[in-house]
Design a protein around this motif. Structure first.
Motif, PDB file in Angstrom:
ATOM      1  N   ASP A  92      -2.956  77.553  94.117  1.00 36.84           N
ATOM      2  CA  ASP A  92      -2.098  78.467  93.359  1.00 36.84           C
ATOM      3  C   ASP A  92      -1.922  78.028  91.923  1.00 36.84           C
ATOM      4  O   ASP A  92      -1.870  78.836  91.008  1.00 36.84           O
ATOM      5  N   GLU A  93      -1.736  76.740  91.721  1.00 33.34           N
ATOM      6  CA  GLU A  93      -1.306  76.252  90.426  1.00 33.34           C
ATOM      7  C   GLU A  93      -2.403  75.538  89.650  1.00 33.34           C
ATOM      8  O   GLU A  93      -2.194  75.181  88.486  1.00 33.34           O
ATOM      9  N   GLY A  94      -3.542  75.300  90.264  1.00 35.96           N
ATOM     10  CA  GLY A  94      -4.640  74.631  89.574  1.00 35.96           C
ATOM     11  C   GLY A  94      -4.327  73.195  89.189  1.00 35.96           C
ATOM     12  O   GLY A  94      -4.804  72.699  88.178  1.00 35.96           O
ATOM     13  N   LEU A  95      -3.483  72.525  89.994  1.00 36.72           N
ATOM     14  CA  LEU A  95      -3.118  71.135  89.721  1.00 36.72           C
ATOM     15  C   LEU A  95      -3.645  70.236  90.842  1.00 36.72           C
ATOM     16  O   LEU A  95      -3.879  70.698  91.957  1.00 36.72           O
ATOM     17  N   THR A  96      -3.769  68.942  90.555  1.00 36.60           N
ATOM     18  CA  THR A  96      -4.153  67.989  91.600  1.00 36.60           C
ATOM     19  C   THR A  96      -2.921  67.685  92.455  1.00 36.60           C
ATOM     20  O   THR A  96      -1.793  67.935  92.022  1.00 36.60           O
ATOM     21  N   PRO A  97      -3.113  67.112  93.655  1.00 33.77           N
ATOM     22  CA  PRO A  97      -1.934  66.780  94.478  1.00 33.77           C
ATOM     23  C   PRO A  97      -0.958  65.879  93.741  1.00 33.77           C
ATOM     24  O   PRO A  97       0.263  66.071  93.846  1.00 33.77           O
ATOM     25  N   GLU A  98      -1.473  64.922  92.981  1.00 33.00           N
ATOM     26  CA  GLU A  98      -0.577  64.001  92.252  1.00 33.00           C
ATOM     27  C   GLU A  98       0.223  64.771  91.204  1.00 33.00           C
ATOM     28  O   GLU A  98       1.412  64.513  91.008  1.00 33.00           O
ATOM     29  N   GLU A  99      -0.441  65.713  90.521  1.00 33.24           N
ATOM     30  CA  GLU A  99       0.268  66.496  89.493  1.00 33.24           C
ATOM     31  C   GLU A  99       1.346  67.378  90.114  1.00 33.24           C
ATOM     32  O   GLU A  99       2.438  67.522  89.567  1.00 33.24           O
ATOM     33  N   ILE A 100       1.025  67.961  91.271  1.00 30.50           N
ATOM     34  CA  ILE A 100       2.013  68.801  91.952  1.00 30.50           C
ATOM     35  C   ILE A 100       3.206  67.951  92.377  1.00 30.50           C
ATOM     36  O   ILE A 100       4.360  68.314  92.147  1.00 30.50           O
TER      37      ILE A 100
END
Ligand SMILES: [Zn+2]
Length: 463
Positions: A90-98
């Motif tokens: 959904d957000e185009g982020l990596t797990p760490e960024e989320i």
């Protein structure tokens, strides 16, 4: 302090493992989405217990975990959807960024409603070795097994106390969990995962003695609570919906690994409801802290609203009640400003109120009783103003409402003065200058200097 212990279903005197020192573990946020007010009510419970214990002079250490892996996979759904993966897509982020994004948001929201941050905020992904070690111990002690699938499960029949927290018996667990069985190599549908083998497309995975995989959700709280607080600690808090399976499974894991009781008191916060429905992501009726701020409400007022209901009970949220709470907190701050300066000792009536406030907190954290006392002191004709100030300033260490805000910012007009100021503005707006002048005289007779500004009438004490 006496607290209602969900485990014994009784209100018990808290007897710390180490006298004078209380250790608390709190199930913290799952960081792939924003926290709503229901989540925050639960975190506030731990904050209030901690504040109340410190108020009585005890040393308190509180640890709250950050769930950034684990129950991201919903065990109940056959597709075992990785919620972190969905958020990533959904957000185009990596797990760490989320995880970083939602951790920061959760802590910011918590602080906005006056929750003091715990002493430690361990993240699940930083404690994979501890979870693997705990899983190994449970296998060695005969409480867990490696299934043919490669996943490791806790064998609930190996732990005679399973069900003691939630009151579930193994038979109704088997019944109730039949449809949840997703791994046909599990021995019993009631068994729960300690370690799961990584399926295709799994992003967050770690090496383990059982191959690449990831921990079950429950095991993180056993591993991290015992790492930071030891294998006997005093209080464990969480929302009532965590009682089963999360806390039931945590008891089985922790006690299965060390062979004795680990947590003395389990404390659970009731649900927050909106228009009769539990506030939850799944019901779509989520309210967040920024929405309070957007409506011009002080987020600390949410505390006052929560205090009206005992923490274990379900509580109804409404915008009307929230606005009333906001007005009341602002009013108390204005009254405080009018009562300053602070008295250095309490007379008989004030001391009696103080004792009753402490009794209310000691009686299962009875905040509705504390609210009654705040109101009584506010309206009291016998307690002198400087003593009222002293009481509320001291109680605010627990209430966390920033009641001295106006007093510390300087002088503020009383409610009676404010009423006259609005009346004067209304008179002048309707060109009734005679009435405006009359009210000016009234204010002046109160020792005030009256000023006309772009925002209307302002006053300050005349030198
Ligand atoms: Zn937990």
């Amino acid at each position: 302090m006496r607290l209602y212990n969900s485990l014994t279903r009784a209100t018990e005197q808290l007897v710390p493992v180490e006298p004078g020192h209380v250790r608390i573990y709190t199930c913290g946020p799952t960081v792939y989405r924003y926290m709503h007010l229901g989540n925050l009510r639960t975190f506030m419970l731990a904050d209030l217990i901690r504040r109340a214990l410190r108020f009585e002079g005890l040393r308190v250490v509180q640890v709250m975990n950050i769930t950034d892996v684990g129950h991201m996979t919903d065990e109940a759904s056959p597709e075992a959807v990785d919620k972190m993966l969905l958020a990533m897509e959904d957000e185009g982020l990596t797990p760490e960024e989320i995880a970083r994004k939602y951790t920061a948001a959760a802590l910011e929201d918590a602080e906005a409603i006056g929750i003091e941050l715990p002493d430690a905020l361990p993240r699940a992904t930083d404690h994979i070795p501890e979870m693997i070690a705990l899983t190994q111990t449970l296998i060695e002690r005969g409480h867990a097994y490696v299934a043919e699938s490669g996943s490791v499960y806790f064998d609930v029949t190996s732990f005679p106390g399973y069900g003691k927290l939630s009151g579930n018996t193994l038979d109704n667990l088997r019944e109730g969990h039949r449809e949840l069985e997703t791994d046909p190599t599990k021995r019993s549908p009631a068994d729960f995962a300690l370690w799961k083998v990584a399926g295709p497309g799994r992003v967050m995975k770690w090496d383990s003695p059982w191959g690449p995989g990831f921990p079950g959700w429950h095991v993180e709280c056993s591993a991290m609570s015992m790492k930071y607080l030891g294998d006997r600690f005093d209080i464990h808090t969480g929302g009532t919906d965590l009682r089963f399976p999360h806390h039931e499974d945590e008891i089985a894991q922790s006690e299965g690994a060390v062979g004795h009781q680990v947590v003395s008191v389990w404390v659970h916060a009731g649900h927050l409801r909106l228009a009769g429905q539990k506030i939850a992501k799944s019901t779509g009726n989520v309210i967040r802290v920024p929405e309070l701020i957007e409506r011009g409400l002080d987020p600390l007022s949410f505390r006052w609203l929560c205090f009206q209901t005992q923490y274990r009970s379900e509580m109804d949220f409404s915008w009307d009640a929230m606005e009333t709470a906001d007005q009341r907190v602002r009013q108390l701050r204005r009254h405080m400003a009018g009562w300053a300066p602070v008295a250095d000792r309490l007379g008989e009536a004030a001391a009696a109120s103080d004792a009753r406030f402490r009794e209310a907190l000691a009686g299962d954290l009875h905040l509705p009783g504390a609210v009654t006392l705040v109101n009584e002191v506010d309206h009291s004709a016998t307690i002198p103003a400087p003593e009222k100030y002293a009481l509320l300033a001291s109680w605010d260490a627990v209430l966390g409402l920033d009641l001295e805000r106006e007093a510390k910012a300087g002088w503020a007009p009383t409610d009676a003065m404010r009423a006259l100021m609005s009346a004067r503005d209304a008179a002048r707006a309707s060109r009734d200058y005679a009435a405006g002048d009359r009210i000016r005289e009234e204010l002046s007779a109160m020792g005030l200097e009256v000023m006309d500004t772009a925002e209307g009438t302002k006053v300050r004490p005349r030198d």
